[in-house]
Design a protein around this motif. Sequence first.
Motif, mmCIF file in Angstrom:
data_model
loop_
_atom_site.group_PDB
_atom_site.id
_atom_site.type_symbol
_atom_site.label_atom_id
_atom_site.label_comp_id
_atom_site.label_asym_id
_atom_site.label_seq_id
_atom_site.Cartn_x
_atom_site.Cartn_y
_atom_site.Cartn_z
ATOM 1 N N GLY A 161 0.816 -1.078 -0.126
ATOM 2 C CA GLY A 161 0.130 -0.010 -0.058
ATOM 3 C C GLY A 161 0.619 1.338 -0.143
ATOM 4 N N VAL A 162 2.295 1.219 0.160
ATOM 5 C CA VAL A 162 3.064 2.445 0.245
ATOM 6 C C VAL A 162 3.369 3.092 -1.189
ATOM 7 C CG1 VAL A 162 5.422 3.198 0.757
ATOM 8 C CG2 VAL A 162 4.250 1.588 2.106
ATOM 9 N N GLU A 163 2.885 4.161 -1.451
ATOM 10 C CA GLU A 163 2.846 4.972 -2.779
ATOM 11 C C GLU A 163 4.213 5.478 -2.745
ATOM 12 O OE1 GLU A 163 -0.354 6.699 -4.390
ATOM 13 O OE2 GLU A 163 -1.701 5.660 -3.116
ATOM 14 N N SER A 164 4.988 5.211 -3.861
ATOM 15 C CA SER A 164 6.349 5.874 -3.929
ATOM 16 C C SER A 164 6.450 6.805 -5.426
ATOM 17 C CB SER A 164 7.524 5.220 -3.773
ATOM 18 O OG SER A 164 7.167 4.082 -4.938
ATOM 19 N N GLY A 165 7.277 7.594 -5.502
ATOM 20 C CA GLY A 165 7.394 8.252 -6.886
ATOM 21 C C GLY A 165 8.710 8.173 -7.228
ATOM 22 N N ILE A 166 9.026 8.044 -8.860
ATOM 23 C CA ILE A 166 10.110 7.801 -9.468
ATOM 24 C C ILE A 166 11.047 8.955 -9.564
ATOM 25 C CG2 ILE A 166 11.371 6.637 -11.377
ATOM 26 C CD1 ILE A 166 8.757 4.970 -11.897
ATOM 27 N N LYS A 167 12.181 9.132 -8.857
ATOM 28 C CA LYS A 167 13.002 10.103 -9.417
ATOM 29 C C LYS A 167 14.158 9.789 -10.547
ATOM 30 C CE LYS A 167 16.799 11.462 -7.047
ATOM 31 N NZ LYS A 167 17.907 12.110 -6.365
ATOM 32 N N TRP A 168 14.154 10.373 -11.837
ATOM 33 C CA TRP A 168 14.853 10.014 -12.810
ATOM 34 C C TRP A 168 16.269 9.729 -12.462
ATOM 35 C CZ3 TRP A 168 19.002 11.488 -15.573
ATOM 36 C CH2 TRP A 168 19.353 10.749 -16.724
ATOM 37 N N PRO A 169 16.762 8.355 -12.882
ATOM 38 C CA PRO A 169 16.113 7.568 -13.697
ATOM 39 C C PRO A 169 15.226 6.526 -12.907
ATOM 40 C CG PRO A 169 18.461 7.090 -13.406
ATOM 41 C CD PRO A 169 18.288 8.133 -12.711
ATOM 42 N N SER A 217 18.289 11.377 7.307
ATOM 43 C CA SER A 217 17.368 12.262 6.778
ATOM 44 C C SER A 217 17.046 12.202 5.360
ATOM 45 C CB SER A 217 17.949 13.808 7.329
ATOM 46 O OG SER A 217 19.247 13.885 6.098
ATOM 47 N N ILE A 218 17.606 11.344 4.838
ATOM 48 C CA ILE A 218 17.193 10.891 3.335
ATOM 49 C C ILE A 218 16.704 9.737 3.100
ATOM 50 C CG2 ILE A 218 18.779 12.845 2.485
ATOM 51 C CD1 ILE A 218 21.053 10.333 1.903
ATOM 52 N N VAL A 219 16.410 8.852 3.871
ATOM 53 C CA VAL A 219 16.054 7.361 3.823
ATOM 54 C C VAL A 219 14.622 7.134 4.356
ATOM 55 C CG1 VAL A 219 18.061 6.350 3.139
ATOM 56 C CG2 VAL A 219 17.312 6.393 5.503
ATOM 57 N N THR A 220 13.962 6.250 4.055
ATOM 58 C CA THR A 220 12.668 5.814 4.624
ATOM 59 C C THR A 220 12.615 4.001 4.184
ATOM 60 O OG1 THR A 220 10.540 6.061 5.032
ATOM 61 C CG2 THR A 220 11.040 6.293 2.767
ATOM 62 N N SER A 221 11.702 3.673 4.800
ATOM 63 C CA SER A 221 11.519 2.283 4.722
ATOM 64 C C SER A 221 10.171 1.970 4.463
ATOM 65 C CB SER A 221 12.366 1.351 5.886
ATOM 66 O OG SER A 221 11.622 1.532 6.929
ATOM 67 N N LEU A 222 9.706 0.638 4.123
ATOM 68 C CA LEU A 222 8.324 0.067 3.958
ATOM 69 C C LEU A 222 7.553 0.100 5.289
ATOM 70 C CD1 LEU A 222 8.720 -2.524 1.300
ATOM 71 C CD2 LEU A 222 7.785 -0.169 0.812
ATOM 72 N N GLN A 223 8.448 -0.373 6.131
ATOM 73 C CA GLN A 223 7.965 -0.519 7.855
ATOM 74 C C GLN A 223 7.691 1.074 8.270
ATOM 75 O OE1 GLN A 223 9.553 -3.143 10.330
ATOM 76 N NE2 GLN A 223 9.215 -1.717 12.124
ATOM 77 N N LEU A 224 8.543 1.950 8.034
ATOM 78 C CA LEU A 224 8.305 3.099 8.594
ATOM 79 C C LEU A 224 7.317 3.947 7.871
ATOM 80 C CD1 LEU A 224 12.016 4.660 8.386
ATOM 81 C CD2 LEU A 224 10.497 4.375 10.541
ATOM 82 N N GLU A 225 6.960 3.650 6.531
ATOM 83 C CA GLU A 225 5.819 4.423 5.961
ATOM 84 C C GLU A 225 4.718 3.545 5.998
ATOM 85 O OE1 GLU A 225 6.115 7.044 4.298
ATOM 86 O OE2 GLU A 225 8.151 7.197 4.590
ATOM 87 N N SER A 226 4.402 2.062 6.290
ATOM 88 C CA SER A 226 3.126 1.414 6.420
ATOM 89 C C SER A 226 3.015 1.479 7.880
ATOM 90 C CB SER A 226 3.257 0.260 5.575
ATOM 91 O OG SER A 226 4.370 -0.575 6.427
ATOM 92 N N GLY A 227 3.903 1.624 8.969
ATOM 93 C CA GLY A 227 3.349 1.640 10.081
ATOM 94 C C GLY A 227 3.694 0.126 10.784
ATOM 95 N N LYS A 228 4.184 -0.782 9.859
ATOM 96 C CA LYS A 228 4.247 -2.095 10.354
ATOM 97 C C LYS A 228 5.024 -3.028 9.592
ATOM 98 C CE LYS A 228 0.095 -3.793 8.037
ATOM 99 N NZ LYS A 228 -0.488 -2.381 7.340
ATOM 100 N N PRO A 229 5.935 -3.766 10.116
ATOM 101 C CA PRO A 229 6.958 -4.627 9.480
ATOM 102 C C PRO A 229 6.010 -5.401 8.239
ATOM 103 C CG PRO A 229 6.878 -5.603 11.646
ATOM 104 C CD PRO A 229 5.563 -4.640 11.532
#
Length: 315
Positions: A161-169, A217-229
Amino acid sequence: MLLQNPGEYISGEEISKRLSISRTAVWKQINKLREAGYEFDAVSRRGYRLIQKPARMDPISLMSAMNSSTFGKQLKILEVTTSTQEEVRRLAEEGAPEGTLVIAEEQTGGRGRLGRKFFSPPGKGIWMSLLLRPDRPLSCAPQLTLLFAVAVCRAIKAATGVESGIKWPNDLLVQGRKISGILLESVAEDDRIRYCIAGIGINANMTIEDYPEELRSIVTSLQLESGKPVNRPAVIGAVMSELEQLYRLYLEEGFTPIAHLWEALSVTINKVVTVHTSRGLVSGYAVGIDGNGALILEKAGERFTVFSGDVQLGG
Ligand code: BTN
């Protein structure tokens, strides 16, 4: 059997009958699984019940999460390696088929684009490389890079369910922070691709403390974004399915449909950007990508193309 019947007790006798092994052998195997991180409840006259699977990725969960027909079906799982890119290169030279996948729990020499290091600590991430053998000229390789970004972006959304966007490339970002990176390396002969090694790194179950100070300050993870492992095998399975579908589309219809999907997911297009290239800084308004996946910038009414570099949003 225990994985397929979660929460249920299965007697040692039933297991021994179904596997045609002795009760002692069942007990020995259960102890082996315990050593590998599985936890069981063992109750006399009821049998065994699986309480917890190891956090590590095991071949059974991975194979049962793969719905693809060839991608990921030849699978090698390593506890630790320098880089899965090297492992796939070795297998490719030995004649491994397209779709061969190598996954590692940890990389000691994880590589990123532009000669950078890629932080790949043990047990929580998805560090994997896939072998492709497209019968295409080497000039098509950048198109595949973008195809990979689209596939991983869609798979992450489908599985977590985590929505990400693509930074070129091909960096995947969530609110400006990197959640996944892709490295495509190609080996060619007479300007035709012999094989490509597509390396995918996904920050899956890391917490912010798992990162060194300078990356926090420049990274994140699926767990951090979705709130669960997240279930790593499920994410890998989703990536393989998406990749297989998009790769098939690419071989049948070319790059145009992939470019449209990429542009729809891009966070670079229609923005003023600065690109750090090997020849210095260039900035301009990002209008789109060309037929090879290169970035088209516009400045003072003139258009120019950037083939490789590191994009920063803003002028
Ligand atoms: C980037 O963000 O610059 C690309 C990162 C690619 C990382 C993956 S992890 C699996 C594979 N093995 C590597 O050494 N690199 C890629």
